[in-house]
Scaffold this motif. Structure first.
Motif, PDB file in Angstrom:
ATOM      1  N   ASP A  47     -96.874 145.691   5.450  1.00 43.07           N
ATOM      2  CA  ASP A  47     -96.597 144.551   6.324  1.00 43.07           C
ATOM      3  C   ASP A  47     -97.882 143.881   6.794  1.00 43.07           C
ATOM      4  O   ASP A  47     -97.952 142.650   6.912  1.00 43.07           O
ATOM      5  CB  ASP A  47     -95.789 144.998   7.547  1.00 43.07           C
ATOM      6  CG  ASP A  47     -94.368 145.375   7.187  1.00 43.07           C
ATOM      7  OD1 ASP A  47     -93.928 145.035   6.083  1.00 43.07           O
ATOM      8  OD2 ASP A  47     -93.692 146.010   8.016  1.00 43.07           O
ATOM      9  N   GLU A  48     -98.918 144.671   7.058  1.00 44.14           N
ATOM     10  CA  GLU A  48    -100.177 144.092   7.517  1.00 44.14           C
ATOM     11  C   GLU A  48    -100.832 143.268   6.418  1.00 44.14           C
ATOM     12  O   GLU A  48    -101.406 142.205   6.690  1.00 44.14           O
ATOM     13  CB  GLU A  48    -101.125 145.188   7.981  1.00 44.14           C
ATOM     14  CG  GLU A  48    -102.426 144.637   8.557  1.00 44.14           C
ATOM     15  CD  GLU A  48    -103.389 145.724   8.989  1.00 44.14           C
ATOM     16  OE1 GLU A  48    -104.535 145.379   9.317  1.00 44.14           O
ATOM     17  OE2 GLU A  48    -102.998 146.903   8.984  1.00 44.14           O
ATOM     18  N   GLU A  69     -88.678 137.879  -0.109  1.00 40.35           N
ATOM     19  CA  GLU A  69     -88.604 139.295   0.229  1.00 40.35           C
ATOM     20  C   GLU A  69     -89.609 140.039  -0.633  1.00 40.35           C
ATOM     21  O   GLU A  69     -89.859 139.659  -1.778  1.00 40.35           O
ATOM     22  CB  GLU A  69     -87.196 139.833  -0.014  1.00 40.35           C
ATOM     23  CG  GLU A  69     -86.140 139.184   0.878  1.00 40.35           C
ATOM     24  CD  GLU A  69     -84.774 139.801   0.688  1.00 40.35           C
ATOM     25  OE1 GLU A  69     -84.627 140.646  -0.218  1.00 40.35           O
ATOM     26  OE2 GLU A  69     -83.856 139.445   1.441  1.00 40.35           O
ATOM     27  N   TYR A  70     -90.161 141.090  -0.087  1.00 42.89           N
ATOM     28  CA  TYR A  70     -91.181 141.828  -0.817  1.00 42.89           C
ATOM     29  C   TYR A  70     -90.935 143.316  -0.731  1.00 42.89           C
ATOM     30  O   TYR A  70     -90.298 143.818   0.208  1.00 42.89           O
ATOM     31  CB  TYR A  70     -92.581 141.501  -0.296  1.00 42.89           C
ATOM     32  CG  TYR A  70     -92.801 141.763   1.176  1.00 42.89           C
ATOM     33  CD1 TYR A  70     -93.315 142.983   1.624  1.00 42.89           C
ATOM     34  CD2 TYR A  70     -92.517 140.789   2.132  1.00 42.89           C
ATOM     35  CE1 TYR A  70     -93.529 143.217   2.982  1.00 42.89           C
ATOM     36  CE2 TYR A  70     -92.735 141.009   3.475  1.00 42.89           C
ATOM     37  CZ  TYR A  70     -93.232 142.231   3.895  1.00 42.89           C
ATOM     38  OH  TYR A  70     -93.438 142.467   5.223  1.00 42.89           O
ATOM     39  N   VAL A 108     -99.302 141.593   4.067  1.00 44.68           N
ATOM     40  CA  VAL A 108     -98.572 140.330   3.991  1.00 44.68           C
ATOM     41  C   VAL A 108     -98.923 139.434   5.174  1.00 44.68           C
ATOM     42  O   VAL A 108     -99.179 138.237   5.017  1.00 44.68           O
ATOM     43  CB  VAL A 108     -97.056 140.584   3.930  1.00 44.68           C
ATOM     44  CG1 VAL A 108     -96.285 139.264   3.979  1.00 44.68           C
ATOM     45  CG2 VAL A 108     -96.695 141.359   2.666  1.00 44.68           C
ATOM     46  N   ALA A 109     -98.963 140.021   6.362  1.00 44.31           N
ATOM     47  CA  ALA A 109     -99.209 139.226   7.567  1.00 44.31           C
ATOM     48  C   ALA A 109    -100.639 138.711   7.636  1.00 44.31           C
ATOM     49  O   ALA A 109    -100.874 137.539   7.978  1.00 44.31           O
ATOM     50  CB  ALA A 109     -98.893 140.056   8.803  1.00 44.31           C
ATOM     51  N   ARG A 136     -99.408 135.444   4.741  1.00 45.68           N
ATOM     52  CA  ARG A 136     -98.560 134.564   5.549  1.00 45.68           C
ATOM     53  C   ARG A 136     -99.345 133.724   6.554  1.00 45.68           C
ATOM     54  O   ARG A 136     -98.937 132.606   6.878  1.00 45.68           O
ATOM     55  CB  ARG A 136     -97.504 135.394   6.290  1.00 45.68           C
ATOM     56  CG  ARG A 136     -96.521 136.073   5.372  1.00 45.68           C
ATOM     57  CD  ARG A 136     -95.465 136.832   6.116  1.00 45.68           C
ATOM     58  NE  ARG A 136     -94.510 135.936   6.774  1.00 45.68           N
ATOM     59  CZ  ARG A 136     -93.334 136.343   7.251  1.00 45.68           C
ATOM     60  NH1 ARG A 136     -92.990 137.612   7.153  1.00 45.68           N
ATOM     61  NH2 ARG A 136     -92.524 135.479   7.832  1.00 45.68           N
ATOM     62  N   SER A 161    -100.915 149.245   6.237  1.00 51.99           N
ATOM     63  CA  SER A 161     -99.504 149.056   5.943  1.00 51.99           C
ATOM     64  C   SER A 161     -99.279 147.837   5.075  1.00 51.99           C
ATOM     65  O   SER A 161    -100.059 146.881   5.085  1.00 51.99           O
ATOM     66  CB  SER A 161     -98.709 148.909   7.246  1.00 51.99           C
ATOM     67  OG  SER A 161     -98.951 147.647   7.832  1.00 51.99           O
ATOM     68  N   MET A 200     -90.464 140.020   7.702  1.00 54.62           N
ATOM     69  CA  MET A 200     -89.742 140.823   6.727  1.00 54.62           C
ATOM     70  C   MET A 200     -90.495 142.126   6.523  1.00 54.62           C
ATOM     71  O   MET A 200     -91.657 142.143   6.161  1.00 54.62           O
ATOM     72  CB  MET A 200     -89.632 140.072   5.394  1.00 54.62           C
ATOM     73  CG  MET A 200     -89.009 140.900   4.261  1.00 54.62           C
ATOM     74  SD  MET A 200     -87.297 141.319   4.570  1.00 54.62           S
ATOM     75  CE  MET A 200     -86.572 139.695   4.535  1.00 54.62           C
ATOM     76  N   SER A 201     -89.839 143.233   6.758  1.00 47.59           N
ATOM     77  CA  SER A 201     -90.496 144.521   6.589  1.00 47.59           C
ATOM     78  C   SER A 201     -90.587 144.872   5.117  1.00 47.59           C
ATOM     79  O   SER A 201     -89.723 144.508   4.305  1.00 47.59           O
ATOM     80  CB  SER A 201     -89.715 145.618   7.322  1.00 47.59           C
ATOM     81  OG  SER A 201     -89.704 145.381   8.699  1.00 47.59           O
ATOM     82  N   ALA A 202     -91.608 145.584   4.765  1.00 51.22           N
ATOM     83  CA  ALA A 202     -91.745 146.062   3.391  1.00 51.22           C
ATOM     84  C   ALA A 202     -90.687 147.112   3.134  1.00 51.22           C
ATOM     85  O   ALA A 202     -90.398 147.942   3.977  1.00 51.22           O
ATOM     86  CB  ALA A 202     -93.141 146.645   3.180  1.00 51.22           C
ATOM     87  N   ARG A 203     -90.106 147.097   1.967  1.00 55.26           N
ATOM     88  CA  ARG A 203     -89.064 148.042   1.620  1.00 55.26           C
ATOM     89  C   ARG A 203     -89.481 148.766   0.357  1.00 55.26           C
ATOM     90  O   ARG A 203     -89.817 148.140  -0.646  1.00 55.26           O
ATOM     91  CB  ARG A 203     -87.727 147.316   1.386  1.00 55.26           C
ATOM     92  CG  ARG A 203     -87.283 146.512   2.603  1.00 55.26           C
ATOM     93  CD  ARG A 203     -86.176 145.585   2.261  1.00 55.26           C
ATOM     94  NE  ARG A 203     -86.433 144.987   1.251  1.00 55.26           N
ATOM     95  CZ  ARG A 203     -86.695 144.103   0.302  1.00 55.26           C
ATOM     96  NH1 ARG A 203     -86.634 143.686   0.207  1.00 55.26           N
ATOM     97  NH2 ARG A 203     -87.035 143.540  -0.682  1.00 55.26           N
TER      98      ARG A 203
END
Length: 490
Positions: A69-70, A89-90, A72-73, A77, A67, A1-4
């Motif tokens: 996303d990084e 979702e984030y 979170v990953a 996660r 980033s 899930m990409s950051a928005r």
């Protein structure tokens, strides 16, 4: 899930917010809803995740671009223990400096960045923190022109002492970083007061603040010691813990001494269910609620009954170091001093530590048992302070006693209730041989997922290791110490 990036959404009750803002210290529990238990638990998981995203971006990310996303990953996660859900979702809003995590069946959870107070999980019922965030000025002299250890000039051995096998030491450092499953992000070895070697993962530096988890418990201990030494806290180790709520007539908690609190042997009934089991994310997990619910952590800590006699048994519970920190807060504020800037003034500035961030709950209480950030060189200096018996060499050639005489002996002596001789005054100990390759006199600040600052007086040595590692890594720490000490001819 990409950051928005998007508009920040919050859920709150205006009445509860008004009460909390108008009545100092009013700390409502998270608002109840018609959500079922499973939804509450998912919300708790999301609350911790929102905090980690917020801090990973705005606290750790102060010194380098990373980033969303990084974060979170790499920080959430990948670790099963954080229970990231597939439907989560984030989002991060860089304008409002907030992070949110949402999913099916529960109210979205938010964390807000408040500058030098880091990120705070916002509880249901509050739109914002109830205190005015403070700028924490770093008043240590310019490190680029100030001698080590307060500054950075002359921090390294040049040349190395003759008793050091540098090839063996370099091999030990390389081996430590090569164990990719352990995700080491920083490693520093300090011998005879100066740095012998260091390693950093890509994107991290000696000044990058990293989540240090329960290493903050050892900071809580040092703050008590520094406040006593400065005359700001009028209490001795064997005095009753100055918690007014415990001193009512007939209250058995009035027998708890400050020593018992620092030995994590208060006897308070404060259930620690850990992470990774079916009850981890429930209200019953008293120890971990402070990390995911958005509650007043100081009131939560002291508002507990006893189920064991003070000093009887060592039990790893967040109640005790939080109580210790609350004691200092009340003493400081009774003097008319600002609490949020106090740790920097009384401790960190004096040892040249410039990157610590102590995060708070919505009421300005430091969640010092886990939501604390420090850089590798911050922790190196903290370790040196304890190696040097609480006395710091000042840039003018003098010395500054920061911790009381005998304080380091206290924190490195096994608590009477620690049957395995593994714990002292909010520091872990090797007196019982839990680390087979470490000297017996080793003691260390330790945090979840392998955050360590190890002090070894017999080797004149401090070792700092930071980075999120899964599982039990005590064997890894033991091997790091063993490899480093093997390179020193004593």
């Amino acid at each position: 899930m990409s950051a928005r990036l998007g508009v920040r959404h919050r859920y709150w009750t205006m009445f509860a917010a008004a009460v909390a803002l108008l009545v100092p210290g009013c700390a409502p529990e998270p608002a109840e809803s018609d959500e079922d238990d499973a939804a509450h638990e998912r919300g708790h998981i999301a609350g911790m995740a929102a905090h980690h995203i917020c801090s990973g971006v705005f606290v750790v990310g102060r010194d380098y671009e990373r980033s969303v996303d990084e974060v979170v990953a790499q920080d959430i996660r990948r670790f099963d223990i954080f229970d990231w859900q597939d439907d989560f979702e984030y989002a991060v809003n860089f304008e409002t400096r907030t992070a949110s995590v949402s999913g099916d069946g529960f109210r979205a959870r938010f964390a807000e960045y408040n500058g030098d107070q880091g990120c705070t999980i916002l509880p249901a019922g509050l739109e914002d923190v109830t205190y005015e965030p403070r700028v924490v000025e770093r008043r240590s002299p310019d490190p680029e022109v100030t001698a080590w250890p307060t500054g950075d000039v002359g921090a390294y051995h040049d040349p190395p002492p003759p008793e050091i096998d540098m090839d063996a030491l370099e091999a030990a450092l390389d081996w430590t970083m090569a164990q990719s499953e352990h995700n080491s992000r920083a490693l520093v070895v300090i011998y005879a007061g100066k740095i012998l070697g260091e390693r950093y993962a890509p994107g991290f530096t000696r000044n990058t603040p990293q989540i240090s988890w329960s290493q903050g418990k050892s900071v809580a201990s040092a703050l008590v010691g520094a406040a006593i030494q400065a005359g700001h806290l009028d209490a001795g180790l064997d005095d009753p813990a100055p918690v007014p709520e415990w001193h009512g007539e007939g209250d058995p908690r009035r027998e708890i001494r400050l020593r018992d609190v620092l030995n994590m042997s208060s006897g308070l009934d404060f259930l620690n269910l850990g992470l990774g089991n079916e009850d981890s994310w429930t209200h019953d997990n008293q120890h971990f609620r402070i990390y995911f619910e958005g509650i007043d952590v100081f009131e939560h800590a002291i508002d507990q009954p006893m189920d064991r006699a003070p000093g009887e048994i060592f039990r790893y519970r967040n109640s005790d170091p939080l109580t210790a920190n609350r004691i200092v807060r009340q003493a400081v504020e009774a003097r008319g001093e600002d609490w949020l800037t106090y740790p920097q003034r009384i401790l960190f500035d004096r040892i040249g530590a410039r990157n610590y961030v102590l995060e708070t709950d919505a009421w300005g209480n430091f969640i010092i048992t886990g939501y604390d950030y420090g850089s590798a060189w911050d922790w190196a200096r903290f370790g040196l302070l304890h190696l040097w018996d609480g006395v710091w060499p000042t840039p003018d050639g003098g010395s500054d006693r920061i911790l009381p005489e005998g304080w380091v002996d206290f924190v490195s002596t096994p608590a009477p209730g620690a049957e395995e001789r593994q714990y002292g005054g909010l520091f872990w100990l090797n007196r019982g041989g839990s680390l087979p390759r470490a000297p017996e006199d080793a003691f260390w600040a330790a945090g979840f997922m392998g955050q360590y600052t190890v002090i070894i007086p017999s080797y004149d040595l401090v070792i700092v290791r930071l980075g999120p590692s899964p599982g039990d890594i005590s064997a890894y720490l033991s091997d790091i110490i063993g490899e480093v000490t093997a390179a020193i001819d004593r």
